[in-house]
Scaffold this active site. Structure first.
Site, short mmCIF file in Angstrom:
data_model
loop_
_atom_site.label_atom_id
_atom_site.label_comp_id
_atom_site.label_asym_id
_atom_site.label_seq_id
_atom_site.Cartn_x
_atom_site.Cartn_y
_atom_site.Cartn_z
CB SER A 1 -20.71 -12.84 2.20
OG SER A 1 -19.67 -12.03 1.74
CE LYS B 1 -20.32 -11.25 -1.46
NZ LYS B 1 -19.00 -11.71 -1.02
CE1 TYR C 1 -21.17 -7.45 -2.09
CE2 TYR C 1 -19.58 -5.86 -1.25
CZ TYR C 1 -20.01 -7.17 -1.40
OH TYR C 1 -19.28 -8.19 -0.81
CE1 TYR D 1 -17.10 -15.64 -0.64
CE2 TYR D 1 -17.37 -15.89 1.71
CZ TYR D 1 -17.69 -15.27 0.52
OH TYR D 1 -18.63 -14.30 0.50
CB VAL E 1 -16.85 -10.97 7.31
CG1 VAL E 1 -15.89 -11.58 6.34
CG2 VAL E 1 -17.57 -9.79 6.73
O1 DON Z 1 -17.36 -7.42 0.74
C1 DON Z 1 -17.13 -7.36 1.95
O2 DON Z 1 -16.03 -7.11 2.32
C2 DON Z 1 -18.18 -7.64 3.01
N1 DON Z 1 -19.11 -6.65 3.19
C3 DON Z 1 -18.82 -8.96 2.86
C4 DON Z 1 -17.79 -10.00 2.91
C5 DON Z 1 -18.19 -11.27 3.53
O3 DON Z 1 -19.10 -11.38 4.32
C6 DON Z 1 -17.31 -12.40 3.21
N2 DON Z 1 -17.69 -13.56 3.93
N3 DON Z 1 -17.19 -14.43 4.46
#
Ligand code: DON
Length: 331
Positions: A77, A80, A204, A256, A274
């Site tokens: 993320s 982003k 994405y 978040y 994540v």
């Molecule tokens: O959209 C997703 O599920 C992941 N590739 C990225 C999510 C993410 O890193 C959320 N972060 N805390």
């Protein structure tokens, strides 16, 4: 040594700072057992939950590295921030802010509920998945590789090398991420997407799978701390206005539904992913010349054991400790 506050004015040399940070990393590594690695993307389950590493780079070039700093991980993320910056640079700030809002949701990063329940006119912010997928759809280009190219170019300009894609993580997320497909279909139905849904999702998933290190995150953080300019040459890499909006969003939405607590207890713009990465941006402060990194620094953290919000559990605690010791909060 972890408890208590040192008199930093007598200890501003690199060796002292290094010793302290080594000590803190040793201490907070034990906190990794309070969380667990992400398992909703099969490849992320392979991460070692005991890892914890940090790089701090100051405006004067001072670099502190401690713990597991040489383990590459996927940006997830944190991408982003990059995609939003690139979209603003390519499409214009006004264009982007007309189409993606800048309000925190108070919901999980992959929530779909807030879109539907509040009948929004645009996704809440570029850092929740709905907003990020919308932003990705606005990147110029017809294929995922064309859309990714300006992201890679910006990363290369900031880092001095072109990072690569972790194909295993990309394929793992592509084949498992039903939630993001659901969000994508919802965005398609509501008319928010500007590109083909499959190309957008492919882009994405690929942007989340770009492989970086804590050194890279610290360097990007330092450039943001310096309002988008190269700290050595002062040449603009990211327009100042875009860097400022990105930092405002990091502060309000970057962690978040834990962003309020992070702003309260750490107090610097940050963004998590994540796979356990956190980028943190400590702008210059003027109140006390004797503090370390008074002219600003970028911080990269890696700790794949996550809390229930999806943020690195030991990474947040380590950052909180450093921010309080060095008075990094912007407030
Ligand atoms: O959209 C997703 O599920 C992941 N590739 C990225 C999510 C993410 O890193 C959320 N972060 N805390």
């Amino acid at each position: 040594m972890v408890q208590g506050t040192a008199n930093w004015s007598t200890q501003l040399n690199k060796e002292w700072l290094q010793e302290y940070v080594d000590d803190w990393v040793r201490f907070y590594r034990k906190h990794t057992s309070a969380g667990k690695v992400a398992d909703y993307i099969p490849m992320l389950k392979e991460a070692n939950p005991d890892h914890l590493g940090i790089t701090i780079i100051g405006s004067n070039g001072t670099k502190i590295r401690s713990g597991d700093v040489d383990i590459p991980f996927t940006i997830q993320s944190i991408s982003k921030v990059i995609s939003f910056i690139v979209a603003c640079m390519e499409r214009g700030v006004g264009y982007m802010l007309d189409r993606v809002d800048v309000e925190p949701t108070g919901e999980a990063f992959n929530s779909i509920m807030h879109l539907e329940m509040r009948q929004v006119k645009k996704p809440f912010n570029p850092f929740v998945n709905a907003g990020a997928i919308t932003v990705t759809s606005m990147l110029p280009g017809k294929t995922s590789d064309e859309k990714l190219e300006p992201m890679f170019q910006l990363l290369e300009e900031m880092l001095g090398y072109r990072p690569s894609l972790n194909v295993d993580v990309y394929e793992s997320e592509r084949d498992s991420s039903m939630r993001n497909r659901a969000i994508g279909y919802y965005l398609l139905e509501t008319g928010f997407l500007e590109s083909d849904l499959n190309i957008t999702l492919e882009t994405y998933f690929k942007q989340c799978s770009i492989e970086i290190t804590v050194d890279d995150l610290a360097l990007i953080g330092l450039i943001l701390a310096n309002d988008g300019a190269d700290p050595k040459t002062q040449q603009e890499i990211i327009p100042r206005q875009v860097a400022r909006i990105a930092k405002a969003l990091m502060l309000t939405c970057g962690m978040y539904d834990a962003s309020g607590k992070f702003a309260t207890y750490v107090g610097v713009p940050a963004k998590s992913g994540v796979s356990g990465g956190i980028i943190a941006v400590a702008p210059p402060r003027v109140r006390d010349e004797s503090l370390p990194f008074i002219n600003g620094c970028g911080i990269g953290v890696f700790g794949p054991s996550l809390d229930e919000k999806g943020n690195s559990v030991a990474g947040i605690r380590l950052l909180r400790h450093i921010a309080s010791q060095w008075d990094l909060s912007i407030f």
